[in-house]
Design a protein around this motif. Sequence first.
Motif, mmCIF file in Angstrom:
data_model
loop_
_atom_site.group_PDB
_atom_site.id
_atom_site.type_symbol
_atom_site.label_atom_id
_atom_site.label_comp_id
_atom_site.label_asym_id
_atom_site.label_seq_id
_atom_site.Cartn_x
_atom_site.Cartn_y
_atom_site.Cartn_z
ATOM 1 N N ALA A 80 35.434 43.583 46.461
ATOM 2 C CA ALA A 80 35.076 42.474 45.567
ATOM 3 C C ALA A 80 33.560 42.289 45.550
ATOM 4 O O ALA A 80 32.963 42.106 44.482
ATOM 5 N N LYS B 276 47.565 42.942 32.886
ATOM 6 C CA LYS B 276 47.212 44.119 33.671
ATOM 7 C C LYS B 276 48.057 45.330 33.318
ATOM 8 O O LYS B 276 48.002 46.340 33.993
ATOM 9 N N VAL C 48 42.983 47.426 31.150
ATOM 10 C CA VAL C 48 43.000 48.249 32.363
ATOM 11 C C VAL C 48 42.706 49.703 32.014
ATOM 12 O O VAL C 48 41.977 50.402 32.712
ATOM 13 N N SER D 110 32.831 48.012 36.306
ATOM 14 C CA SER D 110 32.916 46.843 37.168
ATOM 15 C C SER D 110 32.670 45.573 36.366
ATOM 16 O O SER D 110 33.336 44.556 36.573
ATOM 17 N N SER E 264 35.722 44.829 34.598
ATOM 18 C CA SER E 264 36.704 44.281 35.530
ATOM 19 C C SER E 264 36.482 42.796 35.730
ATOM 20 O O SER E 264 37.436 42.015 35.787
ATOM 21 N N LEU F 58 37.768 40.889 32.900
ATOM 22 C CA LEU F 58 39.229 40.765 33.018
ATOM 23 C C LEU F 58 39.594 39.694 34.033
ATOM 24 O O LEU F 58 40.488 38.873 33.799
ATOM 25 N N MET F 59 38.883 39.695 35.149
ATOM 26 C CA MET F 59 39.178 38.693 36.170
ATOM 27 C C MET F 59 38.932 37.286 35.646
ATOM 28 O O MET F 59 39.725 36.380 35.882
ATOM 29 N N LEU G 211 41.781 36.315 33.528
ATOM 30 C CA LEU G 211 42.946 35.988 34.351
ATOM 31 C C LEU G 211 42.814 34.608 34.974
ATOM 32 O O LEU G 211 43.757 33.821 34.999
ATOM 33 N N MET G 212 41.627 34.327 35.483
ATOM 34 C CA MET G 212 41.417 33.033 36.116
ATOM 35 C C MET G 212 41.513 31.910 35.096
ATOM 36 O O MET G 212 42.110 30.865 35.361
ATOM 37 N N ALA H 234 45.066 31.245 34.442
ATOM 38 C CA ALA H 234 45.697 30.501 35.522
ATOM 39 C C ALA H 234 45.289 29.030 35.494
ATOM 40 O O ALA H 234 46.122 28.135 35.634
#
Lengths: 306, 300
Positions: A45, A241, A262, A279, A282, A285-286, A289-290, A293
């Motif tokens: 990470a 994903k 992905v 990266s 990525s 994407l994170m 996702l967050m 959520a």
Amino acid sequence: MTKRAPDASDVSVSPPRRRSKYTLAPLVLISGNVVLFALFFVWPAVIGLVYSFTNYTGVGSFQFIGLDNYQKLLGDSTFYSATTRTLLYTVLFVPLNFVLSLLIANVLVSKHAKGASVARIFFFIPWLLSPIIVGVLWRWMFGENFGLVNYFIEKVGGSAVPWQSNADLSLLVVVVAAAWAWTGFSMLLFIAAIKNVPTSYYEAAALDGAGPWRQFFHITLPSIAPTSFIVILLNTIHAMKEYAVFASLNNGGPGTSNNLLVQYIYQTGFKSGQIGYASAASFVLMLILMAVAVIQMMVNRRVENR
Amino acid sequence: MTTTDTVRKADAGSVRAVPRKRSRGSATGGLRRAIAPTTLLWVLAGLYGIPVLWFVLSSFKPAGDLFSLPLTVFPDDPTVSGYKEAWASANFSGYFINTIIVCVIATILTVGVSCCTGYALAKYDNRWLKAFFLCILATTMLPAEVMLAPLFLVVRDLGFYNSLSGIILPALLTATGCFMFRQFFLTVPDELIEAARIDGAKELSIFLRIMVPLSRPIMLTLAILSFQWRWNDYIWPLLMLNDPEKFTVQIGIQSLVGAQNINWSVLLGGSVISMIPLIVVFLVFQKYVMNADINAGLKD
């Protein structure tokens, strides 16, 4: 020294010495996971975040290039189409999976339905299959020239549908395939939740003359709201994903029109060796996702407070 | 044939067609109440079963019959030549052995590591344990797919590139597993531990002698889940493995699909072979899987 103080005062509280007495045993017990966590979570990470600001290619030296990667992403039409395709896929997959698995869970727990324990296996087996096999299987069903589906469509007088060469239909097949494959999992969660709804609710509602529809919408659905939330959240994250089903069903095709996030990360990072750029993708994407959520948690809280 | 209907409904119609029957059924009451839900149940089961059934039946057809019209449900002349060819070609047996090695080792280690961690999280009350629990939960926020590139570099730098350990090791960190064991050990009364302590047992022997045997059902459940996760893994092995000798089954199958001209006979055979271990595991341990509390199933 300052740390000691609260511990000492805690001694008067119920399980007195538990806190201070055992340090070695729990430390030994979690050590395996601590190492794994440090190696395969913290380390990647951190370097992922660092590399997203560099032009690292995976080998040799690299330079910090600030926010260049992120800026480049904003102007990258391939990235945009991968993102919108991913979102579209999610928006189609999650409701379909939700409705199907809720419907099936309801039928399975219905005391009037015969053979539920056997039927459950039919819904469960697709979930066991690997995404690759799911892809192969639906590719076989939806082949344009040879598939079972087109065969029947032609038999009833229709003309063959271009399941593979039309980008939207191709995406739709993946949505159906993934919903088919994921029903088993969501269904299990729903079954557990529905079984926990007190039967007295239904009996009372039946006395008041509520039919099955009203019972479903006014008792079942509100009672299983927390589970619905989890199912939607897990399915959304899963859908964002998704890769393997696409890889084996249509390989992101026709062409590159159904490349998802992905796959984009995989392509840029490993096929073209732009680790830094991948990266950055990525982390986008994170962030998505967050955001998903957080939004879902906020909606959930609001619904529960009403 | 009803198959026509069912296949068409599989797309979208099934949802709409269903509730009507159901409400009609329960409104009439009496014995007929069973008819509508049962029909609905089995129509749906058919929809879910037909793709697999068709796939498996097709795999027994000789290559020449696969596309011959009219399509037949049952193979006229059943053959296992597709299976034989798949097993022989492309080193499928090698893929199979690799996958089994990965699944078995990863499963044993996952269960062991998760059991230890789950027990510590449930039964010890240190502040840093709570912090570590949060860390474990955080791994669900940042799934492996998001960290593909950096995780790849880390595992490569550790020297595990192109080895089966490179697939196994990162997979051992699972929040689901820790969470399942934690939830289970919370239900075990503390008095049991206290009593053992009074008898002079050491902490770790309490864990190994009393707690580990107690947690057997959870171990089995997680073992099944873990086996399934590893068996079905695709993208990580794809990144890690370079040498075809070390490929796993899923990569092997995907490489068959990736070919320009798909040899469907081989692909069908290989696919069905790859389904067998999971189906067997599932059928043997069905009751554990079905009763599993997979609410914690956040991440694989």
